[in-house]
Design a protein around this motif. Structure first.
Motif, PDB file in Angstrom:
ATOM      1  N   SER A  64       0.730  -0.939   0.294  1.00  0.00           N
ATOM      2  CA  SER A  64      -0.167  -0.099   0.377  1.00  0.00           C
ATOM      3  C   SER A  64       1.018   0.817  -0.150  1.00  0.00           C
ATOM      4  N   VAL A  65       2.019   1.314   1.136  1.00  0.00           N
ATOM      5  CA  VAL A  65       2.840   2.461   0.991  1.00  0.00           C
ATOM      6  C   VAL A  65       3.450   2.645  -0.325  1.00  0.00           C
ATOM      7  N   PHE A  66       4.861   1.274  -0.865  1.00  0.00           N
ATOM      8  CA  PHE A  66       5.370   1.910  -1.938  1.00  0.00           C
ATOM      9  C   PHE A  66       5.273   1.518  -3.312  1.00  0.00           C
ATOM     10  N   THR A  67       3.896   1.050  -3.333  1.00  0.00           N
ATOM     11  CA  THR A  67       3.430   0.467  -5.066  1.00  0.00           C
ATOM     12  C   THR A  67       3.278   1.686  -5.234  1.00  0.00           C
ATOM     13  N   PRO A  68       2.416   2.741  -4.899  1.00  0.00           N
ATOM     14  CA  PRO A  68       1.816   4.390  -5.623  1.00  0.00           C
ATOM     15  C   PRO A  68       3.396   5.188  -5.527  1.00  0.00           C
ATOM     16  N   TYR A  69       4.208   4.877  -4.645  1.00  0.00           N
ATOM     17  CA  TYR A  69       5.544   5.903  -4.899  1.00  0.00           C
ATOM     18  C   TYR A  69       6.813   5.172  -6.249  1.00  0.00           C
ATOM     19  N   VAL A  70       6.799   4.414  -5.893  1.00  0.00           N
ATOM     20  CA  VAL A  70       7.762   3.109  -7.764  1.00  0.00           C
ATOM     21  C   VAL A  70       6.957   3.757  -8.273  1.00  0.00           C
ATOM     22  N   ASP A  71       5.508   3.518  -8.089  1.00  0.00           N
ATOM     23  CA  ASP A  71       4.952   3.862  -9.570  1.00  0.00           C
ATOM     24  C   ASP A  71       5.311   5.236 -10.199  1.00  0.00           C
ATOM     25  N   LYS A  73       7.345   6.917  -9.355  1.00  0.00           N
ATOM     26  CA  LYS A  73       8.445   7.721  -9.444  1.00  0.00           C
ATOM     27  C   LYS A  73       8.912   6.947 -11.264  1.00  0.00           C
ATOM     28  N   LEU A  74       8.478   5.980 -11.600  1.00  0.00           N
ATOM     29  CA  LEU A  74       8.230   5.217 -12.425  1.00  0.00           C
ATOM     30  C   LEU A  74       7.778   5.709 -13.862  1.00  0.00           C
ATOM     31  N   GLY A  75       6.985   6.567 -13.184  1.00  0.00           N
ATOM     32  CA  GLY A  75       5.738   7.964 -15.005  1.00  0.00           C
ATOM     33  C   GLY A  75       4.584   7.065 -14.885  1.00  0.00           C
ATOM     34  N   GLY A  76       4.070   6.142 -13.729  1.00  0.00           N
ATOM     35  CA  GLY A  76       2.773   5.402 -13.685  1.00  0.00           C
ATOM     36  C   GLY A  76       1.843   7.069 -12.891  1.00  0.00           C
ATOM     37  N   GLN A  77       0.780   6.390 -12.355  1.00  0.00           N
ATOM     38  CA  GLN A  77       0.280   7.733 -11.861  1.00  0.00           C
ATOM     39  C   GLN A  77      -1.076   6.668 -10.616  1.00  0.00           C
ATOM     40  N   LEU A  78      -0.161   5.678 -10.227  1.00  0.00           N
ATOM     41  CA  LEU A  78      -1.366   4.839  -9.052  1.00  0.00           C
ATOM     42  C   LEU A  78      -1.763   5.541  -8.324  1.00  0.00           C
ATOM     43  N   SER A  79      -2.806   6.004  -7.186  1.00  0.00           N
ATOM     44  CA  SER A  79      -3.160   6.737  -6.542  1.00  0.00           C
ATOM     45  C   SER A  79      -3.194   5.693  -5.363  1.00  0.00           C
ATOM     46  N   ARG A  80      -3.191   6.275  -4.058  1.00  0.00           N
ATOM     47  CA  ARG A  80      -2.576   5.606  -3.487  1.00  0.00           C
ATOM     48  C   ARG A  80      -3.886   4.955  -2.450  1.00  0.00           C
ATOM     49  N   ASN A  81      -5.137   5.393  -2.760  1.00  0.00           N
ATOM     50  CA  ASN A  81      -6.602   4.696  -3.011  1.00  0.00           C
ATOM     51  C   ASN A  81      -6.436   3.119  -3.965  1.00  0.00           C
ATOM     52  N   HIS A 246     -12.077   8.125 -13.847  1.00  0.00           N
ATOM     53  CA  HIS A 246     -12.964   8.918 -14.211  1.00  0.00           C
ATOM     54  C   HIS A 246     -14.148   8.087 -13.096  1.00  0.00           C
ATOM     55  N   VAL A 247     -14.743   7.144 -13.327  1.00  0.00           N
ATOM     56  CA  VAL A 247     -15.471   6.333 -12.595  1.00  0.00           C
ATOM     57  C   VAL A 247     -15.240   6.708 -10.806  1.00  0.00           C
ATOM     58  N   ALA A 248     -14.106   6.577 -11.225  1.00  0.00           N
ATOM     59  CA  ALA A 248     -13.678   5.699  -9.486  1.00  0.00           C
ATOM     60  C   ALA A 248     -12.408   6.465  -8.657  1.00  0.00           C
ATOM     61  N   GLU A 249     -12.050   7.747  -9.615  1.00  0.00           N
ATOM     62  CA  GLU A 249     -10.968   8.855  -9.078  1.00  0.00           C
ATOM     63  C   GLU A 249     -11.429  10.222  -9.792  1.00  0.00           C
ATOM     64  N   GLY A 250     -12.148  10.269 -10.652  1.00  0.00           N
ATOM     65  CA  GLY A 250     -12.656  11.473 -10.789  1.00  0.00           C
ATOM     66  C   GLY A 250     -11.533  12.658 -11.737  1.00  0.00           C
ATOM     67  N   SER A 251     -10.761  11.741 -12.666  1.00  0.00           N
ATOM     68  CA  SER A 251      -9.624  12.345 -12.777  1.00  0.00           C
ATOM     69  C   SER A 251     -10.473  12.501 -14.897  1.00  0.00           C
ATOM     70  N   ARG A 252      -9.447  13.075 -15.161  1.00  0.00           N
ATOM     71  CA  ARG A 252     -10.309  13.602 -16.631  1.00  0.00           C
ATOM     72  C   ARG A 252      -9.109  12.651 -18.046  1.00  0.00           C
TER      73      ARG A 252
END
Length: 624
Positions: A64-71, A73-81, A246-252
């Motif tokens: 939970s803690v390190f996945t969004p940080y690593v992702d 850093k590598l150019g991803g966008q996975l949120s903490r939620n 969009h549906v889960a996080e409200g992004s565009r």
């Protein structure tokens, strides 16, 4: 929308907003503690719970803690939620597999080694699941996504390595410090002690199985992606990422996907402004020949509200004769439409006369119209027949036919007020060449001729608006219900605008029959798609009691009548250059997505079966 478009939109019911990361972690730790009490057998319950938190909860928290940080850093966008929810799901999968394996080992002679093998399969499986999600959400290449995807598996494997005494099998034992941290079987609970001295080869098998599962994930995504790339030239992962975001996080991000498939179009934007005799706008009707979709506030989904925010008087944004092919691809395009409407508004020349309203029934079509000076407003409905969107070409043809009666400008609205949802094969689209299209075109011509020849007289206008307490989930958007009443030579006509997406069958007719305070009534919906974020079908009357809707409209008509005062009106049309979905692109997108979903489940089942079979083969070979 068509059946295929409806099937695509209905997929939103499977997507939900990810809970907060701390909620997911808290639930994961609770499950870990309960599992510890059930699995371990110490003298104290709290000690069992603590061991569950440590051995089961630590990998989940680490993921939970390190996945969004690593992702990221590598150019991803996975949120903490999202990362925390994914880690929780993987924890539940691991517990379920171990529970089933322990039961099988208890009732069969397979023994504890089977439980260890099942644990390895579970760890490889959650790696594959995490890899799939990260590749879909963050749009990462497989080698890059593997770094973040492996965190939970590696964390759990490290704990197994340390507390099962694997270092005893290794020729190099390391110094006392290394043994203190990496060789701690004596501190493991009794149940883990049964797994002690897992040989290093097991971890080699885990790595091999993870490679096999990663290849299966790559194969699945590649096969699913091919129809998208061939037909649309884009990747399914772009759509999945944007849709879930969009549906889960409200992004565009979904708008970026739509931009890639969009096409340029020129659309008329008509404005009918009504102002008081002494100055000051009282009402403004704005109709761009666009469709307010695709959903939520993506693209032009919230177009009616954006239009209403720009008007000085009370705004009335009717639904245009356009389908999903004329969805705006991004919210930025709405600014172009609003700017064009403002240009048209500034060019308006006002006239203090209007005609009485007329109503023409032509085949299945019913058209209600009223002229203001040498311009006219028309509303078309097929009620009590079921109808959805009117195609762009049909609407343009109907406008042209209405103008043959010497009207300079015509605003033609699709009342969009009677449909049976997504039931059946024919959803009521009015397409070129259909009988309905000719009914509508001929009816518009008749209304135009009658209005052109009608007598113009001074007129009055009254408006009323109730934002209502109803929510989009109940089928009503932020504009609520708006009513405009026009009075010409004693005849009073009410135009009722409901900020929703169509109406259940019969509701329009019940409203028309119930409102007897005026001579003529027509009911229109804006076709706002803010009510369709989580449900493809959410028409006015699906959730709300019809009696409450009728009562609210009756009250507003009375308020609008009380607001009547002398006015003048004028209409102008300007053209806007915007980017829309494009001809047949919506249907192609929906068909491709539905085909991918249809073949996705069997393909996933086949690949999972193949992966598990290969795992069994690997274990079998390893024991020979």
């Amino acid at each position: 929308m068509t059946t295929t478009q409806g099937n695509l939109a209905s997929l939103s019911r499977f997507v939900f907003r990810a809970p907060s990361w701390y909620s997911s972690i808290g639930f994961a730790l609770l499950i870990a503690a309960v599992a510890g009490v059930a699995a371990f057998d110490s003298r104290f319950v709290f000690e069992d719970a603590w061991e569950g938190l440590f051995y089961i909860g630590v990998p989940t928290v680490a993921a939970s803690v390190f996945t969004p940080y690593v992702d990221r850093k590598l150019g991803g966008q996975l949120s903490r939620n999202q990362a925390s929810l994914l880690a929780l799901a993987c924890e539940l999968i691991t517990i379920a597999v171990l529970t089933a394996a322990a039961f099988v080992a208890f009732v069969t002679p397979l023994g504890q080694e089977f439980v260890v093998d099942a644990l390895l399969v579970a760890l490889a499986s959650i790696f594959a699941l995490r890899l799939f999600v990260i590749m879909a959400v963050s749009r990462q290449r497989l080698p890059v996504a593997s770094a973040a995807a492996s965190i939970q598996t590696v964390s759990a494997a490290l704990l197994l390595f340390v507390y099962s005494g694997t270092m005893r099998y290794m020729e190099f034992g390391g110094g006392p410090i290394a043994r203190a941290f990496l060789f701690r079987p004596d501190e493991a609970p009794a149940r883990i002690a049964e797994m002690q001295y897992v040989d290093p080869g097991k971890f080699g098998l885990l790595a091999l199985i993870c490679v096999v599962y990663a290849a299966c994930v790559w194969l699945f995504l590649t096969v699913i992606d091919q129809p998208w790339k061939r037909s649309l030239g884009v990747s399914v992962l772009d759509f999945v990422r944007g849709f879930i975001g969009h549906v889960a996080e409200g992004s565009r991000e979904l708008e970026a996907f739509f931009e890639d498939i969009g096409e340029d179009a020129i659309v008329p934007v008509s404005v009918l402004s009504v102002r008081r005799s002494g100055g000051g706008e009282k009402a403004r009707f704005v109709l761009p020949m666009l469709h307010p979709g695709p959903m939520g506030d993506i693209g032009g989904g919230n177009l009616p509200r954006r239009i209403a925010e720009q008007a000085d008087g009370l705004a009335f944004p009717p639904h245009a004769t356009a389908g999903h092919d004329f969805n705006l691809v991004t919210e930025r395009e709405v600014e172009t439409v609003i700017g064009t409407a403002e240009t048209a508004y500034r060019r308006i020349e006002y006239d203090a006369t209007a005609t009485e309203s007329v109503r023409v029934e032509q085949g299945e079509a019913t058209l209600t119209g009223q002229a203001f000076g040498d311009s006219a407003f028309l509303a078309s409905t097929f009620a009590p027949g079921f109808a959805d969107d009117v195609e762009y070409a049909v609407g343009l043809s109907a406008v042209a036919e209405a103008r043959t009666g010497d009207l300079s400008e015509v605003m033609l609205a699709d009342a969009h007020n009677c449909n049976n949802g997504l039931a059946g094969e024919d959803l009521g689209h009015v397409v070129p060449g259909s009988q309905r299209s000719f009914d509508m075109i001929d009816g518009a011509g008749e209304v135009g001729s009658r209005l052109a020849a009608a007598t113009r007289k001074p007129f009055e206008c009254g408006v009323a608006w109730d934002e209502t307490d109803w929510e989009p989930e109940e089928g009503i958007g932020p504009l609520g219900i708006r009513v405009a009443v026009f009075s010409v030579d004693g005849q009073q006509t009410a135009y009722v605008f409901v900020d929703g997406n169509n109406m259940v069958p019969g509701l329009r007719d019940r409203i028309v029959d119930a409102v007897d305070a005026v001579d003529r009534v027509e009911v229109l919906t804006t076709d706002t798609h803010v009510v369709n974020t989580m449900e493809a079908e959410n028409q006015v009357g699906d959730v709300l009691p019809e009696a409450e809707v009728v009562s609210a409209i009756e009250d507003l008509v009375d308020e609008a009548k009380a607001d009547l005062e002398p006015v003048e009106a004028g209409m102008e049309t300007e053209s806007a250059e915007v980017t829309v979905f494009g001809n047949d692109r919506t249907e192609m997108l929906a068909s491709t997505a539905n085909a991918a979903v249809s073949m996705g489940a069997p393909l996933a089942g086949a690949i999972i079966t193949a992966a598990l079979s290969m795992s069994a083969f690997i274990f079998l070979v390893a024991r020979l």
